[in-house]
Design a protein around this motif. Structure first.
Motif, short mmCIF file in Angstrom:
data_model
loop_
_atom_site.label_atom_id
_atom_site.label_comp_id
_atom_site.label_asym_id
_atom_site.label_seq_id
_atom_site.Cartn_x
_atom_site.Cartn_y
_atom_site.Cartn_z
N TYR A 28 -9.71 23.90 -67.23
CA TYR A 28 -9.76 25.25 -66.87
C TYR A 28 -10.72 25.27 -65.77
O TYR A 28 -11.91 24.83 -65.46
CB TYR A 28 -10.13 26.34 -67.58
N PRO A 30 -11.87 27.60 -62.82
CA PRO A 30 -12.19 28.89 -62.25
C PRO A 30 -12.69 28.75 -60.75
O PRO A 30 -13.29 27.66 -60.29
CB PRO A 30 -13.24 29.53 -63.01
N VAL A 64 -12.76 36.41 -65.74
CA VAL A 64 -12.12 34.99 -65.84
C VAL A 64 -12.22 34.55 -67.46
O VAL A 64 -11.49 34.09 -67.84
CB VAL A 64 -13.23 34.28 -65.18
N ARG A 67 -9.31 35.97 -68.83
CA ARG A 67 -8.01 35.23 -68.47
C ARG A 67 -7.90 33.92 -69.21
O ARG A 67 -6.90 33.28 -69.55
CB ARG A 67 -8.06 35.06 -67.08
N SER A 71 -4.82 32.83 -71.40
CA SER A 71 -4.10 31.74 -71.12
C SER A 71 -3.53 30.78 -72.21
O SER A 71 -2.87 29.93 -71.99
CB SER A 71 -4.61 31.17 -69.85
N LYS A 79 -2.84 35.36 -61.60
CA LYS A 79 -3.88 34.82 -60.74
C LYS A 79 -4.20 33.29 -61.37
O LYS A 79 -5.19 32.79 -61.04
CB LYS A 79 -5.18 35.54 -60.74
N VAL A 80 -3.57 32.86 -62.32
CA VAL A 80 -3.67 31.61 -63.26
C VAL A 80 -2.57 30.59 -62.63
O VAL A 80 -1.42 30.94 -63.16
CB VAL A 80 -4.13 31.69 -64.60
N ARG A 91 -5.49 24.33 -65.24
CA ARG A 91 -5.50 25.50 -64.88
C ARG A 91 -6.29 26.21 -63.86
O ARG A 91 -7.60 25.77 -64.01
CB ARG A 91 -5.51 26.55 -66.18
N ARG A 92 -5.83 26.52 -62.79
CA ARG A 92 -6.69 27.14 -61.71
C ARG A 92 -6.65 28.55 -61.45
O ARG A 92 -5.50 29.19 -61.49
CB ARG A 92 -6.30 26.37 -60.26
N ASP A 93 -7.69 29.08 -61.58
CA ASP A 93 -7.90 30.72 -61.49
C ASP A 93 -8.88 30.91 -60.33
O ASP A 93 -9.68 30.60 -60.02
CB ASP A 93 -8.86 30.92 -62.85
#
Length: 97
Positions: A28, A30, A64, A67, A71, A79-80, A91-93
Motif C-alpha cells: 500500500y 499512500p 487513509v 481506505r 481496500s 481514490k485507490v 495499491r496507490r492512494d
C-alpha cells in the motif's frame, strides 16, 4: 526516497516467494499525508512532492487508514488504484490515476 524503494523491492521479493505457498501480498503506497514527516516540509516542498506523483491534495491520516481497511475487503475503493507488479499487488492512494 531510497528507503521507500528498498521497502518496495523487499515487498516484491516477498510476494514472489509467498505466492508459491498461496499467500497474496499487497503493498500500500499512500501519497503525501498530513502530519508526521510532512510537518517538517514547507508548503513549496509539499506542493512539489504532490505534483511529482500527480496528487491534488494532502491526504488526512484518518481517511487513509479507513481506505486501507476498506481496500482489504472491497475490490474497488475511491481514490485507490491497484496495479499488479508480478506477484505483488501495489495499491496507490492519492496518486494520479
Amino acid at each position: 526516497m531510497q528507503a521507500k524503494r528498498g521497502l518496495h523491492g523487499f515487498a516484491a521479493s516477498f510476494a514472489y516467494e509467498a505466492v508459491g505457498v498461496g499467500i497474496r501480498s499487497i503493498y500500500y503506497m499512500p501519497g503525501i499525508i498530513d502530519g508526521g514527516m510532512t510537518d517538517k516540509l514547507d508548503d513549496k516542498q509539499k506542493y512539489n512532492a504532490m505534483m511529482s506523483i500527480g496528487q491534488e491534495e494532502v491526504l488526512l491520516a484518518n481517511d487513509v487508514a479507513k481506505r486501507i481497511v476498506r481496500s482489504l475487503y472491497i475490490p474497488k475503493v475511491q481514490k485507490v488504484v491497484d496495479k499488479y507488479e508480478g506477484a505483488l499487488l501495489v495499491r496507490r492512494d492519492g496518486y494520479k490515476i
